[in-house]
Design a protein around this motif. Structure first.
Motif, PDB file in Angstrom:
ATOM      1  N   MET A 145       1.087  -1.143  -0.048  1.00  0.00           N
ATOM      2  CA  MET A 145       0.232   0.427  -0.196  1.00  0.00           C
ATOM      3  C   MET A 145       0.857   1.318  -0.096  1.00  0.00           C
ATOM      4  SD  MET A 145      -3.683  -0.975   2.009  1.00  0.00           S
ATOM      5  CE  MET A 145      -3.915  -0.382   3.526  1.00  0.00           C
ATOM      6  N   SER A 146       0.273   2.640  -0.191  1.00  0.00           N
ATOM      7  CA  SER A 146       1.287   3.131  -0.366  1.00  0.00           C
ATOM      8  C   SER A 146       0.264   4.807  -0.182  1.00  0.00           C
ATOM      9  CB  SER A 146       1.473   4.223  -2.047  1.00  0.00           C
ATOM     10  OG  SER A 146       2.236   2.401  -2.358  1.00  0.00           O
ATOM     11  N   LEU A 147       0.602   5.366   0.736  1.00  0.00           N
ATOM     12  CA  LEU A 147       0.248   6.801   1.334  1.00  0.00           C
ATOM     13  C   LEU A 147       0.488   7.826   0.149  1.00  0.00           C
ATOM     14  CD1 LEU A 147      -0.649   7.749   3.750  1.00  0.00           C
ATOM     15  CD2 LEU A 147       2.032   9.059   4.116  1.00  0.00           C
ATOM     16  N   TYR A 148      -1.374   8.390   0.468  1.00  0.00           N
ATOM     17  CA  TYR A 148      -1.760   9.794  -0.744  1.00  0.00           C
ATOM     18  C   TYR A 148      -1.958  10.647  -0.552  1.00  0.00           C
ATOM     19  CZ  TYR A 148      -1.693   5.735  -4.195  1.00  0.00           C
ATOM     20  OH  TYR A 148      -1.511   4.788  -5.333  1.00  0.00           O
ATOM     21  N   PRO A 149      -2.359  11.938  -0.706  1.00  0.00           N
ATOM     22  CA  PRO A 149      -2.383  12.752  -0.241  1.00  0.00           C
ATOM     23  C   PRO A 149      -3.854  13.315  -1.196  1.00  0.00           C
ATOM     24  CG  PRO A 149      -0.711  13.411  -2.180  1.00  0.00           C
ATOM     25  CD  PRO A 149      -1.248  11.988  -2.135  1.00  0.00           C
ATOM     26  N   VAL A 150      -4.628  13.053  -0.573  1.00  0.00           N
ATOM     27  CA  VAL A 150      -5.800  12.992  -0.643  1.00  0.00           C
ATOM     28  C   VAL A 150      -7.282  14.504  -0.795  1.00  0.00           C
ATOM     29  CG1 VAL A 150      -8.304  12.443  -1.088  1.00  0.00           C
ATOM     30  CG2 VAL A 150      -6.372  10.624  -1.059  1.00  0.00           C
ATOM     31  N   THR A 151      -7.603  15.503  -1.391  1.00  0.00           N
ATOM     32  CA  THR A 151      -8.193  16.858  -1.042  1.00  0.00           C
ATOM     33  C   THR A 151      -9.666  16.343  -0.821  1.00  0.00           C
ATOM     34  OG1 THR A 151      -6.393  18.365  -1.149  1.00  0.00           O
ATOM     35  CG2 THR A 151      -9.057  19.168  -1.446  1.00  0.00           C
ATOM     36  N   VAL A 152     -10.516  16.490  -0.482  1.00  0.00           N
ATOM     37  CA  VAL A 152     -11.978  16.513  -0.175  1.00  0.00           C
ATOM     38  C   VAL A 152     -12.837  17.513   0.386  1.00  0.00           C
ATOM     39  CG1 VAL A 152     -13.705  15.454   1.180  1.00  0.00           C
ATOM     40  CG2 VAL A 152     -11.201  13.768   1.213  1.00  0.00           C
ATOM     41  N   THR A 153     -13.488  17.719  -0.666  1.00  0.00           N
ATOM     42  CA  THR A 153     -14.104  19.264  -0.976  1.00  0.00           C
ATOM     43  C   THR A 153     -15.838  18.970  -1.119  1.00  0.00           C
ATOM     44  OG1 THR A 153     -12.569  19.737  -2.492  1.00  0.00           O
ATOM     45  CG2 THR A 153     -14.693  21.103  -2.591  1.00  0.00           C
ATOM     46  N   ALA A 154     -16.513  19.244   0.547  1.00  0.00           N
ATOM     47  CA  ALA A 154     -17.543  19.160   0.541  1.00  0.00           C
ATOM     48  C   ALA A 154     -18.308  20.550   0.501  1.00  0.00           C
ATOM     49  CB  ALA A 154     -18.001  18.695   1.735  1.00  0.00           C
ATOM     50  N   SER A 155     -19.620  20.089  -0.822  1.00  0.00           N
ATOM     51  CA  SER A 155     -20.631  20.946  -0.776  1.00  0.00           C
ATOM     52  C   SER A 155     -21.390  21.187   0.429  1.00  0.00           C
ATOM     53  CB  SER A 155     -20.533  21.578  -1.704  1.00  0.00           C
ATOM     54  OG  SER A 155     -21.897  22.374  -2.233  1.00  0.00           O
ATOM     55  N   TYR A 156     -22.711  22.396   0.919  1.00  0.00           N
ATOM     56  CA  TYR A 156     -23.476  22.003   1.849  1.00  0.00           C
ATOM     57  C   TYR A 156     -24.591  23.591   1.318  1.00  0.00           C
ATOM     58  CZ  TYR A 156     -20.855  19.112   5.069  1.00  0.00           C
ATOM     59  OH  TYR A 156     -19.613  19.142   5.568  1.00  0.00           O
ATOM     60  N   LEU A 157     -25.222  22.810   0.544  1.00  0.00           N
ATOM     61  CA  LEU A 157     -27.076  23.630   0.554  1.00  0.00           C
ATOM     62  C   LEU A 157     -26.994  24.375   1.686  1.00  0.00           C
ATOM     63  CD1 LEU A 157     -28.167  25.115  -2.589  1.00  0.00           C
ATOM     64  CD2 LEU A 157     -29.669  23.044  -2.059  1.00  0.00           C
ATOM     65  N   ALA A 158     -26.363  25.909   1.614  1.00  0.00           N
ATOM     66  CA  ALA A 158     -27.498  26.354   3.309  1.00  0.00           C
ATOM     67  C   ALA A 158     -29.217  26.460   3.211  1.00  0.00           C
ATOM     68  CB  ALA A 158     -26.921  27.818   2.905  1.00  0.00           C
ATOM     69  N   ALA A 159     -30.118  26.660   1.776  1.00  0.00           N
ATOM     70  CA  ALA A 159     -31.440  26.350   2.368  1.00  0.00           C
ATOM     71  C   ALA A 159     -31.433  25.464   2.971  1.00  0.00           C
ATOM     72  CB  ALA A 159     -31.411  26.805   1.040  1.00  0.00           C
ATOM     73  N   GLY A 160     -31.190  24.373   3.118  1.00  0.00           N
ATOM     74  CA  GLY A 160     -31.111  22.443   3.521  1.00  0.00           C
ATOM     75  C   GLY A 160     -30.589  22.166   4.117  1.00  0.00           C
ATOM     76  N   SER A 161     -29.560  23.359   4.666  1.00  0.00           N
ATOM     77  CA  SER A 161     -29.079  22.518   6.080  1.00  0.00           C
ATOM     78  C   SER A 161     -29.505  23.579   7.414  1.00  0.00           C
ATOM     79  CB  SER A 161     -27.304  23.227   5.973  1.00  0.00           C
ATOM     80  OG  SER A 161     -27.300  22.390   4.459  1.00  0.00           O
ATOM     81  N   PRO A 162     -29.384  22.421   8.800  1.00  0.00           N
ATOM     82  CA  PRO A 162     -29.447  22.799   9.502  1.00  0.00           C
ATOM     83  C   PRO A 162     -28.873  24.815  10.097  1.00  0.00           C
ATOM     84  CG  PRO A 162     -29.004  20.780  10.548  1.00  0.00           C
ATOM     85  CD  PRO A 162     -28.478  21.067   9.099  1.00  0.00           C
ATOM     86  N   GLY A 163     -29.193  25.293  10.868  1.00  0.00           N
ATOM     87  CA  GLY A 163     -28.931  26.372  10.962  1.00  0.00           C
ATOM     88  C   GLY A 163     -27.648  27.027  11.448  1.00  0.00           C
ATOM     89  N   ASP A 164     -27.001  25.510  12.086  1.00  0.00           N
ATOM     90  CA  ASP A 164     -25.644  26.218  13.255  1.00  0.00           C
ATOM     91  C   ASP A 164     -25.137  25.204  12.465  1.00  0.00           C
ATOM     92  OD1 ASP A 164     -26.405  23.283  13.085  1.00  0.00           O
ATOM     93  OD2 ASP A 164     -25.494  23.312  15.477  1.00  0.00           O
ATOM     94  N   THR A 165     -24.477  24.884  10.820  1.00  0.00           N
ATOM     95  CA  THR A 165     -24.109  24.111  10.107  1.00  0.00           C
ATOM     96  C   THR A 165     -22.821  24.554  10.181  1.00  0.00           C
ATOM     97  OG1 THR A 165     -25.837  22.881   8.801  1.00  0.00           O
ATOM     98  CG2 THR A 165     -23.154  23.066   7.748  1.00  0.00           C
ATOM     99  N   ILE A 166     -22.780  26.024   9.507  1.00  0.00           N
ATOM    100  CA  ILE A 166     -21.937  26.860   9.482  1.00  0.00           C
ATOM    101  C   ILE A 166     -20.411  27.061  10.461  1.00  0.00           C
ATOM    102  CG2 ILE A 166     -22.189  29.276   9.566  1.00  0.00           C
ATOM    103  CD1 ILE A 166     -19.691  27.965   6.822  1.00  0.00           C
ATOM    104  N   GLU A 167     -20.658  27.203  11.653  1.00  0.00           N
ATOM    105  CA  GLU A 167     -20.613  27.670  13.537  1.00  0.00           C
ATOM    106  C   GLU A 167     -20.760  25.851  13.247  1.00  0.00           C
ATOM    107  OE1 GLU A 167     -23.618  28.613  12.753  1.00  0.00           O
ATOM    108  OE2 GLU A 167     -23.357  30.496  12.789  1.00  0.00           O
ATOM    109  N   ARG A 168     -20.268  24.781  13.298  1.00  0.00           N
ATOM    110  CA  ARG A 168     -20.243  23.560  13.910  1.00  0.00           C
ATOM    111  C   ARG A 168     -18.448  23.366  12.138  1.00  0.00           C
ATOM    112  NH1 ARG A 168     -23.080  19.947  16.779  1.00  0.00           N
ATOM    113  NH2 ARG A 168     -25.216  20.039  17.091  1.00  0.00           N
ATOM    114  N   LEU A 169     -19.666  23.545  11.007  1.00  0.00           N
ATOM    115  CA  LEU A 169     -17.637  23.642  10.285  1.00  0.00           C
ATOM    116  C   LEU A 169     -16.703  23.661  11.205  1.00  0.00           C
ATOM    117  CD1 LEU A 169     -20.072  23.925   7.017  1.00  0.00           C
ATOM    118  CD2 LEU A 169     -18.369  21.595   8.013  1.00  0.00           C
TER     119      LEU A 169
END
Length: 95
Positions: free
Chosen positions: A1-25
């Motif tokens: 096995m090898s070590l791989y650098p991985v970038t994960v990008t996640a997108s949150y639609l504000a209208a469908g997310s709980p109000g505290d999502t940005i604070e939790r992130l």
């Protein structure tokens, strides 16, 4: 096995997310835990984007990307963050 650098990008639609999502992130990002993590709220209130960098030990770059997405989703769920609308991963340095 090898070590791989991985970038994960996640997108949150504000209208469908709980109000505290940005604070939790932001709170999760502040913990650092050895990862590089950033929250982009430049297109708020429409959506937020979170980016996390991981080092993943895997058999291939594709396997590493799958593991990184699973890890991101597991870690954010444990932190009480709502599920992202989309989550993508890319292996290697970004050009």
């Amino acid at each position: 096995m090898s070590l791989y650098p991985v970038t994960v990008t996640a997108s949150y639609l504000a209208a469908g997310s709980p109000g505290d999502t940005i604070e939790r992130l932001r709170a999760w990002a502040a913990q650092a835990d050895g990862r590089t993590f950033a929250v982009d709220d430049s297109i708020e209130p429409v959506r937020w984007t979170a980016t996390a960098d991981y080092q993943i030990d895997a058999d291939s770059d594709v396997a590493a990307e799958h593991v990184a997405v699973e890890r991101y989703e597991s870690e954010t769920q444990a932190a009480g963050i709502a599920r992202a609308e989309t989550v993508i991963a890319a292996t290697g340095p970004l050009a």
